[in-house]
Design an enzyme around this catalytic site. Sequence first.
Site, mmCIF file in Angstrom:
data_model
loop_
_atom_site.group_PDB
_atom_site.id
_atom_site.type_symbol
_atom_site.label_atom_id
_atom_site.label_comp_id
_atom_site.label_asym_id
_atom_site.label_seq_id
_atom_site.Cartn_x
_atom_site.Cartn_y
_atom_site.Cartn_z
ATOM 1 N N CYS A 1 0.832 -1.210 0.000
ATOM 2 C CA CYS A 1 0.000 0.000 0.000
ATOM 3 C C CYS A 1 0.867 1.260 0.000
ATOM 4 O O CYS A 1 1.327 1.704 1.057
ATOM 5 C CB CYS A 1 -0.926 -0.008 1.213
ATOM 6 S SG CYS A 1 -1.950 1.466 1.331
ATOM 7 N N CYS B 1 -0.531 4.102 2.089
ATOM 8 C CA CYS B 1 -0.322 3.999 3.541
ATOM 9 C C CYS B 1 1.131 4.283 3.909
ATOM 10 O O CYS B 1 1.401 4.908 4.928
ATOM 11 C CB CYS B 1 -0.670 2.595 4.045
ATOM 12 S SG CYS B 1 -2.110 1.851 3.292
ATOM 13 N N ASP B 2 2.078 3.790 3.123
ATOM 14 C CA ASP B 2 3.482 3.762 3.558
ATOM 15 C C ASP B 2 4.431 4.648 2.749
ATOM 16 O O ASP B 2 5.592 4.798 3.123
ATOM 17 C CB ASP B 2 4.004 2.313 3.498
ATOM 18 C CG ASP B 2 3.190 1.393 4.395
ATOM 19 O OD1 ASP B 2 2.736 1.865 5.449
ATOM 20 O OD2 ASP B 2 2.996 0.219 4.034
#
Length: 326
Positions: free
Chosen positions: A152, A155-156
């Site tokens: 992701c 997300c990261d």
Amino acid sequence: MDLSFSLEIPSPMEQQEEIASEQELIIIGGGPAGFTAAVYAARADLKPLVLVGPAPGGQAATTEKMENFPGFPEGIGGQALASLIQEQAEGFGARLVYDEVIAVDFSQRPFKIKTYEREYTAQAVIIATGAKPRRLGVPGEAKFIGRGVSFCATCDGFFYRDKTVVVVGGGDSAMDESQFLSKFAKKVYIVHRRDKFRATKHLVDRALANPKIEFILNTVVEEILGEDKVTGVRLRRVDTGEVSELAADGVFVYIGLDPNTKLFEGQIALDDQKYIITDKRQRTNIPGVFAAGDVQDPDFRQVVIAAGTGAAAAIAAEHYLSGQAR
Ligand code: NAP
């Protein structure tokens, strides 16, 4: 005068206890398909109960920006879109429970659905459990999840400012997410096993034009390297067999999706890739059980299509419950 007072906020468990065990329609899954089904079912006064599960918003929520969802010419974030559909569903009376389904019994009606917290029955069920990122299955991948291996970018990606990352895959996700990662990373390598792309030409062209992105083609990742965190990847060219190492701080795997159907194995008909088989009315082989979104779609996996099949499943469920099924 006693000015003390206590706020009576029910715990999640208490909230669930207020909801009856017997339901008319249960929707399993809280992504665009499940929430859209909830909008339609709530408007049809079916009072749907949505069991949202472990990943609210589904795969859509992991997408930084969608440029192809109709009605948003400037694009919209995947999480924002899912939240808007959720709000719309709740506005019409859908009830959401943040609990995960761990077993189902579709052998007789009412159908039984067991979550971590309790058991429900339902006269009809819409399955919208989506799909999850496929894993490479190479040494180092499992070990470094959360320490350099990610599925992701939304997300990261932020953690890779001025770092070097490898993106694996040649589909739309790999192209889109490389573009996103290039906002942070100083260098993005796209490692793809062929020299042809599954991705839309427009997305490939955009990646090719990005000076931070470099393609490594006809190549697979054989191992993810590191001690405590990722320090690189071992690569192998598929045409010559040549092996090399590439230094990198992160590896983002975008090699497709697998449907979340483990719960339903042995209960409803799945195809050879384990997607739920549905007809044009989103019916499964069990009357009263419908499926929508990525869990039954090996071909398109677009949010607009997931939402569309969610709507169709809810309409079909309404026909079924009112005895008007065609
Ligand atoms: P995908 O289209 O299935 O592409 C997966 C890619 O990973 C392919 O290039 C495939 O290579 C490669 N691959 C598969 N298994 C591999 C393995 N074991 N090792 C190395 N490479 C492997 O998956 P996706 O990109 O996640 O897209 C999923 C769906 O979402 C698609 O329908 C896509 O159109 C949609 N999507 C759309 C958008 C958009 O419209 N902007 C954005 C994201 C996703 P081969 O080509 O050689 O098989």
